[in-house]
Design a protein around this motif. Structure first.
Motif, PDB file in Angstrom:
ATOM      1  N   LEU A 122       0.945  -1.124   0.002  1.00 54.95           N
ATOM      2  CA  LEU A 122       0.028  -0.016  -0.164  1.00 54.95           C
ATOM      3  C   LEU A 122       0.839   1.416  -0.005  1.00 54.95           C
ATOM      4  CD1 LEU A 122      -2.899   1.256   0.000  1.00 54.95           C
ATOM      5  CD2 LEU A 122      -2.783   1.230   2.789  1.00 54.95           C
ATOM      6  N   GLN A 123       1.900   1.246   0.981  1.00 51.38           N
ATOM      7  CA  GLN A 123       2.931   2.474   0.985  1.00 51.38           C
ATOM      8  C   GLN A 123       3.537   2.737  -0.459  1.00 51.38           C
ATOM      9  OE1 GLN A 123       5.091   1.388   4.200  1.00 51.38           O
ATOM     10  NE2 GLN A 123       4.101   2.603   5.546  1.00 51.38           N
ATOM     11  N   GLN A 124       4.068   1.509  -1.150  1.00 47.28           N
ATOM     12  CA  GLN A 124       4.637   1.562  -2.325  1.00 47.28           C
ATOM     13  C   GLN A 124       3.506   2.108  -3.519  1.00 47.28           C
ATOM     14  OE1 GLN A 124       5.918  -2.313  -3.814  1.00 47.28           O
ATOM     15  NE2 GLN A 124       7.076  -1.209  -5.443  1.00 47.28           N
ATOM     16  N   GLN A 125       2.372   1.770  -3.578  1.00 51.38           N
ATOM     17  CA  GLN A 125       1.475   2.161  -4.436  1.00 51.38           C
ATOM     18  C   GLN A 125       1.105   3.641  -4.220  1.00 51.38           C
ATOM     19  OE1 GLN A 125       0.226   0.623  -6.983  1.00 51.38           O
ATOM     20  NE2 GLN A 125       1.573  -1.006  -6.537  1.00 51.38           N
ATOM     21  N   ARG A 126       0.960   4.114  -2.857  1.00 50.19           N
ATOM     22  CA  ARG A 126       0.860   5.726  -2.614  1.00 50.19           C
ATOM     23  C   ARG A 126       2.220   6.429  -3.112  1.00 50.19           C
ATOM     24  NH1 ARG A 126      -1.370   5.150   3.439  1.00 50.19           N
ATOM     25  NH2 ARG A 126      -3.579   4.586   2.860  1.00 50.19           N
ATOM     26  N   GLN A 127       3.320   5.925  -3.002  1.00 48.98           N
ATOM     27  CA  GLN A 127       4.696   6.594  -3.599  1.00 48.98           C
ATOM     28  C   GLN A 127       4.480   6.705  -5.041  1.00 48.98           C
ATOM     29  OE1 GLN A 127       7.812   4.210  -2.087  1.00 48.98           O
ATOM     30  NE2 GLN A 127       7.847   5.376  -0.201  1.00 48.98           N
ATOM     31  N   ILE A 128       3.976   5.592  -5.743  1.00 47.79           N
ATOM     32  CA  ILE A 128       4.055   5.737  -7.122  1.00 47.79           C
ATOM     33  C   ILE A 128       2.915   6.601  -7.421  1.00 47.79           C
ATOM     34  CG2 ILE A 128       3.154   4.056  -8.986  1.00 47.79           C
ATOM     35  CD1 ILE A 128       4.540   1.721  -7.765  1.00 47.79           C
ATOM     36  N   THR A 129       1.731   6.657  -6.784  1.00 46.52           N
ATOM     37  CA  THR A 129       0.560   7.524  -7.153  1.00 46.52           C
ATOM     38  C   THR A 129       1.102   9.054  -6.926  1.00 46.52           C
ATOM     39  OG1 THR A 129      -0.803   5.945  -6.594  1.00 46.52           O
ATOM     40  CG2 THR A 129      -1.763   8.297  -6.465  1.00 46.52           C
ATOM     41  N   GLU A 130       1.988   9.351  -6.141  1.00 48.08           N
ATOM     42  CA  GLU A 130       2.355  10.608  -5.749  1.00 48.08           C
ATOM     43  C   GLU A 130       3.351  11.136  -6.623  1.00 48.08           C
ATOM     44  OE1 GLU A 130       1.434  13.045  -3.604  1.00 48.08           O
ATOM     45  OE2 GLU A 130       0.118  11.619  -3.169  1.00 48.08           O
ATOM     46  N   GLN A 131       4.097  10.083  -7.127  1.00 52.05           N
ATOM     47  CA  GLN A 131       5.112  10.290  -8.206  1.00 52.05           C
ATOM     48  C   GLN A 131       4.472  10.744  -9.688  1.00 52.05           C
ATOM     49  OE1 GLN A 131       8.462  10.753  -8.252  1.00 52.05           O
ATOM     50  NE2 GLN A 131       8.494  11.096 -10.288  1.00 52.05           N
ATOM     51  N   LEU A 132       3.454   9.983 -10.207  1.00 53.61           N
ATOM     52  CA  LEU A 132       2.752  10.148 -11.195  1.00 53.61           C
ATOM     53  C   LEU A 132       2.161  11.368 -11.113  1.00 53.61           C
ATOM     54  CD1 LEU A 132       1.146   6.527 -11.658  1.00 53.61           C
ATOM     55  CD2 LEU A 132       2.718   7.722 -12.991  1.00 53.61           C
ATOM     56  N   ARG A 133       1.438  11.934 -10.105  1.00 52.75           N
ATOM     57  CA  ARG A 133       0.905  13.267  -9.860  1.00 52.75           C
ATOM     58  C   ARG A 133       1.842  14.348 -10.140  1.00 52.75           C
ATOM     59  NH1 ARG A 133      -2.728  11.622  -4.875  1.00 52.75           N
ATOM     60  NH2 ARG A 133      -4.533  10.725  -5.723  1.00 52.75           N
ATOM     61  N   ARG A 134       3.106  14.240  -9.411  1.00 50.03           N
ATOM     62  CA  ARG A 134       4.171  15.153  -9.734  1.00 50.03           C
ATOM     63  C   ARG A 134       4.545  15.152 -11.217  1.00 50.03           C
ATOM     64  NH1 ARG A 134       6.218  13.228  -4.698  1.00 50.03           N
ATOM     65  NH2 ARG A 134       7.384  11.454  -5.919  1.00 50.03           N
ATOM     66  N   GLU A 135       4.737  14.047 -12.143  1.00 53.92           N
ATOM     67  CA  GLU A 135       4.945  14.021 -13.272  1.00 53.92           C
ATOM     68  C   GLU A 135       3.925  14.669 -14.200  1.00 53.92           C
ATOM     69  OE1 GLU A 135       6.031  10.078 -14.433  1.00 53.92           O
ATOM     70  OE2 GLU A 135       7.720   9.936 -12.993  1.00 53.92           O
ATOM     71  N   ALA A 136       2.548  14.460 -13.821  1.00 48.71           N
ATOM     72  CA  ALA A 136       1.612  14.863 -14.495  1.00 48.71           C
ATOM     73  C   ALA A 136       1.402  16.679 -14.303  1.00 48.71           C
ATOM     74  CB  ALA A 136       0.191  14.394 -13.809  1.00 48.71           C
ATOM     75  N   ALA A 137       2.090  17.057 -13.367  1.00 46.69           N
ATOM     76  CA  ALA A 137       1.938  18.449 -13.097  1.00 46.69           C
ATOM     77  C   ALA A 137       3.167  19.258 -13.855  1.00 46.69           C
ATOM     78  CB  ALA A 137       2.169  18.824 -11.634  1.00 46.69           C
ATOM     79  N   VAL A 138       3.965  18.504 -14.271  1.00 51.86           N
ATOM     80  CA  VAL A 138       5.241  19.115 -14.969  1.00 51.86           C
ATOM     81  C   VAL A 138       4.672  19.833 -16.416  1.00 51.86           C
ATOM     82  CG1 VAL A 138       7.335  18.677 -16.324  1.00 51.86           C
ATOM     83  CG2 VAL A 138       6.756  17.367 -14.486  1.00 51.86           C
ATOM     84  N   LYS A 139       5.094  21.194 -16.592  1.00 49.64           N
ATOM     85  CA  LYS A 139       4.696  21.855 -17.783  1.00 49.64           C
ATOM     86  C   LYS A 139       5.267  21.069 -19.132  1.00 49.64           C
ATOM     87  CE  LYS A 139       5.005  26.338 -19.806  1.00 49.64           C
ATOM     88  NZ  LYS A 139       6.141  26.747 -20.545  1.00 49.64           N
TER      89      LYS A 139
END
Length: 70
Positions: free
Chosen positions: A8-25
């Motif tokens: 679950l922690q690993q999946q949360r980290q992956i989700t957070e990373q994907l959110r950061r990447e999606a926010a990149v201009k």
């Protein structure tokens, strides 16, 4: 149970990373290419591989002498 929490922690980290990447201009590839070409042209005269070296000693790619004193 520990494995489930770890997963679950690993999946949360992956989700957070994907959110950061999606926010990149993002910019279009065509614009990025134009920026790269402009950068290269602006620095063309500073590139030793394009304009040559001031002397043979300044050339790090010169052939090393093969003569050795024994």
């Amino acid at each position: 149970m520990d494995m489930m929490i770890s997963n679950l922690q690993q999946q949360r980290q992956i989700t957070e990373q994907l959110r950061r990447e999606a926010a990149v201009k993002r910019i279009p590839v065509s614009q990025a290419i134009q920026d790269i070409i402009k950068y290269i042209r602006e620095r063309e005269m500073e590139d030793c591989l394009m304009v040559g070296f001031s002397s043979q000693k300044a050339n790090p790619f010169r052939e090393k002498s093969s003569c050795a004193v024994i």
